[in-house]
Enzyme design. Structure first.
Site, PDB file in Angstrom:
ATOM      1  N   ASP A  10      59.893  -9.485  65.460  1.00 29.56           N
ATOM      2  CA  ASP A  10      59.189 -10.620  66.077  1.00 29.56           C
ATOM      3  C   ASP A  10      57.789 -10.662  65.481  1.00 29.56           C
ATOM      4  OD1 ASP A  10      58.535 -12.747  67.854  1.00 29.56           O
ATOM      5  OD2 ASP A  10      57.609 -11.333  69.242  1.00 29.56           O
ATOM      6  N   SER A  11      57.092 -11.769  65.732  1.00 27.64           N
ATOM      7  CA  SER A  11      55.700 -11.871  65.301  1.00 27.64           C
ATOM      8  C   SER A  11      54.805 -10.919  66.092  1.00 27.64           C
ATOM      9  CB  SER A  11      55.210 -13.299  65.525  1.00 27.64           C
ATOM     10  OG  SER A  11      55.261 -13.596  66.906  1.00 27.64           O
ATOM     11  N   CYS A  73      62.617 -14.031  67.673  1.00 27.94           N
ATOM     12  CA  CYS A  73      61.486 -14.948  67.619  1.00 27.94           C
ATOM     13  C   CYS A  73      62.049 -16.353  67.394  1.00 27.94           C
ATOM     14  CB  CYS A  73      60.592 -14.530  66.454  1.00 27.94           C
ATOM     15  SG  CYS A  73      59.220 -15.622  66.114  1.00 27.94           S
ATOM     16  N   GLU A 151      49.280 -11.232  73.021  1.00 28.50           N
ATOM     17  CA  GLU A 151      49.098 -10.165  72.022  1.00 28.50           C
ATOM     18  C   GLU A 151      47.881  -9.291  72.356  1.00 28.50           C
ATOM     19  OE1 GLU A 151      50.739  -9.081  69.164  1.00 28.50           O
ATOM     20  OE2 GLU A 151      52.409 -10.296  69.882  1.00 28.50           O
ATOM     21  N   CYS A 183      59.987 -19.263  73.593  1.00 26.38           N
ATOM     22  CA  CYS A 183      59.246 -18.287  72.783  1.00 26.38           C
ATOM     23  C   CYS A 183      59.444 -16.940  73.450  1.00 26.38           C
ATOM     24  CB  CYS A 183      57.757 -18.662  72.762  1.00 26.38           C
ATOM     25  SG  CYS A 183      56.690 -17.400  72.039  1.00 26.38           S
ATOM     26  N   HIS A 185      57.713 -14.384  73.653  1.00 25.81           N
ATOM     27  CA  HIS A 185      56.554 -13.831  74.356  1.00 25.81           C
ATOM     28  C   HIS A 185      56.491 -14.320  75.812  1.00 25.81           C
ATOM     29  CE1 HIS A 185      55.074 -12.858  70.325  1.00 25.81           C
ATOM     30  NE2 HIS A 185      54.011 -12.254  70.838  1.00 25.81           N
TER      31      HIS A 185
END
Ligand code: DGL
Length: 262
Positions: A10-11, A73, A151, A183, A185
């Protein structure tokens, strides 16, 4: 090969929400997770740049012997998975916003989708949305700014709540009864979302479906791990180990979380 690890990328930290679903369903599988937090957010990058980052992550996971790759992601899936599938031999599992179940179950015939700019602008998202949401009004909202806050570990901050309120107001005014989290996240925002949203609005994401799909693809390709011992799991981040660990604090399994330059 079948006892090799599953690779997940994932990012950043968001894909751990998918890792948890996979681990719950496939406890005997080993895994290697890459959090490319140095390059987050992917959602504001060009398709070409997202593709280059996805290739970099894929090749690193393949160099570590991964037998299957989960692109945890939505942004990387919608912009890069077709290329990855065409160019590498291992099976790839992707994740896309769960428009279909939301559209099927919506009573108000209006559903909201919160996702990154990169996902919402992709042709894969737009064709999926057209295919599954005919007769349904889909209210799309870019979640710009949310991934960087997550993040930084600022999930329950005032800033995050205010941004969510701003993003959700137009959907609420329009009368949506489903909010699709597009998403990986965003599942970490569910406690804050529940404070904001009225009770009749259901929140859905694709995490469980991705885990089921992973299980089914492993089985079809005879790639399931034959071990009867709990899996071993390595997590790598190219930024802050403490932040990644904080998203894994509810995990009982033995995991290793390390820094790596990639
Ligand atoms: N977890 C990624 C997704 O599912 C976040 C993308 C980003 O870094 O902007 O889309």
């Amino acid at each position: 090969m079948s006892n090799n690890p599953i690779g997940i990328f994932d990012s950043g930290v968001g894909g751990t929400s998918i890792w948890k679903e996979i681990n719950a369903l496939l406890p005997y599988e080993d895994s290697i997770y890459l959090a490319d937090s140095k390059n987050a957010p992917y959602g504001e990058k060009s398709e070409e740049h997202i593709l280059q980052l996805s290739i970099k992550n894929t090749e690193l996971l393949l160099s570590k012997g991964c037998k299957l790759i989960v692109v945890a992601c939505n942004t990387a899936t919608t912009n890069a998975i077709a290329h990855l599938r065409k160019n590498y031999e291992v099976p790839f599992i992707g994740i896309e916003p769960a428009i279909k179940p939301a559209a099927l179950n919506s009573q108000s015939k209006k559903v909201g989708v919160l996702a990154t700019k990169g996902t919402l602008s992709s042709s894969l998202f737009n064709s999926t949305s057209e295919m599954h949401a005919s007769g349904i009004k889909v209210l799309e909202q870019e979640g710009t700014g949310l991934v960087p806050l997550i993040e930084q570990g600022k999930v329950e901050s005032k800033e995050t709540k205010e941004l969510l309120e701003k993003f959700l107001t137009p959907m609420l005014n329009a009368g949506v009864d489903y909010l699709v989290l597009g998403c990986t996240h965003y599942p970490y925002l569910i406690p804050v979302l529940e404070e904001i949203l009225p009770e009749n609005i259901k929140i859905i994401d694709s995490g469980e479906a991705v885990a089921r799909q992973t299980k089914s693809v492993l089985r079809k390709n005879s790639l399931g791990n034959s071990s009867k011992e709990k899996g071993k799991h390595q997590f790598f981040t190219n930024t802050n180990v403490a932040v990644l660990k904080s998203f894994l604090k509810d995990v009982d399994e033995h995991i290793v979380v390390e820094n790596m330059d990639f």
